[in-house]
Design a protein around this motif. Structure first.
Motif, short mmCIF file in Angstrom:
data_model
loop_
_atom_site.label_atom_id
_atom_site.label_comp_id
_atom_site.label_asym_id
_atom_site.label_seq_id
_atom_site.Cartn_x
_atom_site.Cartn_y
_atom_site.Cartn_z
N SER A 1 4.09 -6.02 -29.74
CA SER A 1 4.36 -5.15 -30.88
C SER A 1 4.76 -3.75 -30.41
N ARG A 2 5.52 -3.05 -31.22
CA ARG A 2 5.95 -1.69 -30.88
C ARG A 2 4.76 -0.77 -30.68
N THR A 3 3.69 -0.97 -31.46
CA THR A 3 2.54 -0.09 -31.35
C THR A 3 1.84 -0.25 -30.00
N SER A 4 1.68 -1.49 -29.54
CA SER A 4 1.03 -1.71 -28.24
C SER A 4 1.89 -1.18 -27.10
N VAL A 5 3.18 -1.39 -27.19
CA VAL A 5 4.08 -0.89 -26.14
C VAL A 5 3.98 0.63 -26.06
N ALA A 6 4.02 1.30 -27.22
CA ALA A 6 3.93 2.76 -27.24
C ALA A 6 2.58 3.23 -26.71
N LEU A 7 1.50 2.56 -27.12
CA LEU A 7 0.16 2.93 -26.67
C LEU A 7 0.02 2.80 -25.16
N ASN A 8 0.51 1.71 -24.62
CA ASN A 8 0.41 1.49 -23.17
C ASN A 8 1.29 2.45 -22.39
N ARG A 9 2.43 2.80 -22.93
CA ARG A 9 3.29 3.77 -22.24
C ARG A 9 2.60 5.13 -22.14
N ILE A 10 1.94 5.56 -23.22
CA ILE A 10 1.22 6.83 -23.19
C ILE A 10 0.06 6.76 -22.21
N ALA A 11 -0.66 5.62 -22.21
CA ALA A 11 -1.79 5.46 -21.29
C ALA A 11 -1.33 5.54 -19.84
N ILE A 12 -0.20 4.92 -19.53
CA ILE A 12 0.34 4.96 -18.16
C ILE A 12 0.77 6.38 -17.81
N ALA A 13 1.43 7.06 -18.76
CA ALA A 13 1.90 8.42 -18.50
C ALA A 13 0.74 9.38 -18.24
N PHE B 1 -5.73 -17.62 -16.71
CA PHE B 1 -5.27 -17.86 -18.08
C PHE B 1 -4.52 -16.65 -18.62
N PHE B 2 -5.09 -15.47 -18.41
CA PHE B 2 -4.49 -14.23 -18.87
C PHE B 2 -3.09 -14.04 -18.27
N GLY B 3 -2.96 -14.36 -16.98
CA GLY B 3 -1.68 -14.23 -16.31
C GLY B 3 -0.66 -15.24 -16.81
N LEU B 4 -1.11 -16.46 -17.07
CA LEU B 4 -0.18 -17.48 -17.59
C LEU B 4 0.31 -17.12 -18.98
N VAL B 5 -0.55 -16.51 -19.78
CA VAL B 5 -0.14 -16.13 -21.14
C VAL B 5 0.82 -14.94 -21.09
N GLY B 6 0.45 -13.91 -20.34
CA GLY B 6 1.25 -12.69 -20.34
C GLY B 6 2.49 -12.74 -19.49
N ARG B 7 2.44 -13.50 -18.39
CA ARG B 7 3.54 -13.59 -17.43
C ARG B 7 4.09 -12.19 -17.14
N ASP B 8 5.40 -11.98 -17.25
CA ASP B 8 5.98 -10.67 -16.99
C ASP B 8 6.38 -9.96 -18.28
N ILE B 9 5.89 -10.49 -19.41
CA ILE B 9 6.33 -9.97 -20.70
C ILE B 9 5.96 -8.50 -20.89
N GLN B 10 4.72 -8.14 -20.60
CA GLN B 10 4.27 -6.79 -20.88
C GLN B 10 5.01 -5.75 -20.04
N ILE B 11 5.16 -6.02 -18.74
CA ILE B 11 5.84 -5.05 -17.89
C ILE B 11 7.31 -4.91 -18.29
N ARG B 12 7.94 -6.01 -18.68
CA ARG B 12 9.34 -5.93 -19.11
C ARG B 12 9.49 -5.11 -20.38
N LEU B 13 8.56 -5.28 -21.32
CA LEU B 13 8.61 -4.49 -22.54
C LEU B 13 8.36 -3.02 -22.25
N LEU B 14 7.43 -2.73 -21.36
CA LEU B 14 7.13 -1.34 -21.01
C LEU B 14 8.33 -0.66 -20.36
N LEU B 15 9.13 -1.44 -19.65
CA LEU B 15 10.31 -0.89 -18.98
C LEU B 15 11.56 -0.92 -19.86
#
Length: 215
Positions: free
Chosen positions: A108-120, A170-184
């Motif tokens: 979701s856009r909200t999680s992507v935005a939240l994680n980007r701020i957390a990383i920054a 399990f967490f890795g199989l579900v998420g794969r590279d999706i989160q990092i690709r969205l963050l980028l």
């Protein structure tokens, strides 16, 4: 023949009031918008409430951020379970429910935005948002899902030595590279059908690694 049941024992979590939920949604919308810094003043303006009310409810900025992260993480379906006659279909359904809801949340856009701020902010002294996201997101969800895996092992449906290692797989199989690709900034097309297909694939891969026939 005993029916398969899975009794949910959710940990006690204080749910925000409707007005507090509106404030937390306003904080998330502010993150998605990205035009104003995430301050108590900005959240108060966006939520049409006083800054004094925010301090009364959440204490300070970190308290508000903690509540916001918990509110977002609450959308992931995961809980504590007690096994009673658990069968393979019930276990699979519950793993699928978690995988599907988690993928929907992180994409979701909200999680992507939240994680980007957390990383920054992770490399600065601005706040402890990175630690807040870890503690109330990934780590908290892990503590709620690992009992499901333990129940599967107790029922003879899963075989593993380390519950944390099994959950990370399990967490890795579900998420794969999706989160990092969205963050980028990768514009992934994740509709409901695609999310369900990815979630189902991850569950089957996990069961292929850790599943065993019930004696």
């Amino acid at each position: 023949m005993q029916a398969s049941t899975l009794t949910i024992e959710e940990p006690p979590i204080e749910r925000p009031s409707p007005r507090q939920q509106a404030v937390l949604d306003a904080a998330l919308a502010l993150m998605v918008d990205g035009r104003d810094p995430l301050t108590m003043d900005a959240v108060a303006r966006r939520a049409s409430c006083s800054k004094e009310t925010l301090y009364k409810w959440f204490g300070d900025r970190d308290g508000l951020l903690t509540a916001t992260v918990r509110w977002q993480a609450s959308r992931v379906h995961a809980g504590r379970y007690e096994v009673s006659g658990l069968d393979a279909d019930t276990l699979r359904d519950n793993l699928l429910d978690f995988a599907e809801s988690w993928l929907a949340v992180i994409s979701s856009r909200t999680s992507v935005a939240l994680n980007r701020i957390a990383i920054a902010e992770a490399g600065s002294a601005k706040s402890n948002l990175g630690g807040i996201v870890l503690a109330n997101g990934r780590f908290a969800i892990g503590e709620r899902v690992k009992p499901v895996l333990e129940a599967g092992r107790a029922a003879g449906l899963l075989a593993f030595d380390d519950g944390e290692a099994a959950f990370r797989t399990f967490f890795g199989l579900v998420g794969r590279d999706i989160q990092i690709r969205l963050l980028l900034g990768d514009a992934l097309d994740l509709d409901a059908a695609g999310i369900r297909s990815d979630a189902a694939r991850a569950v089957e891969q996990f069961l292929a690694l850790y599943g065993q026939a019930k004696p």
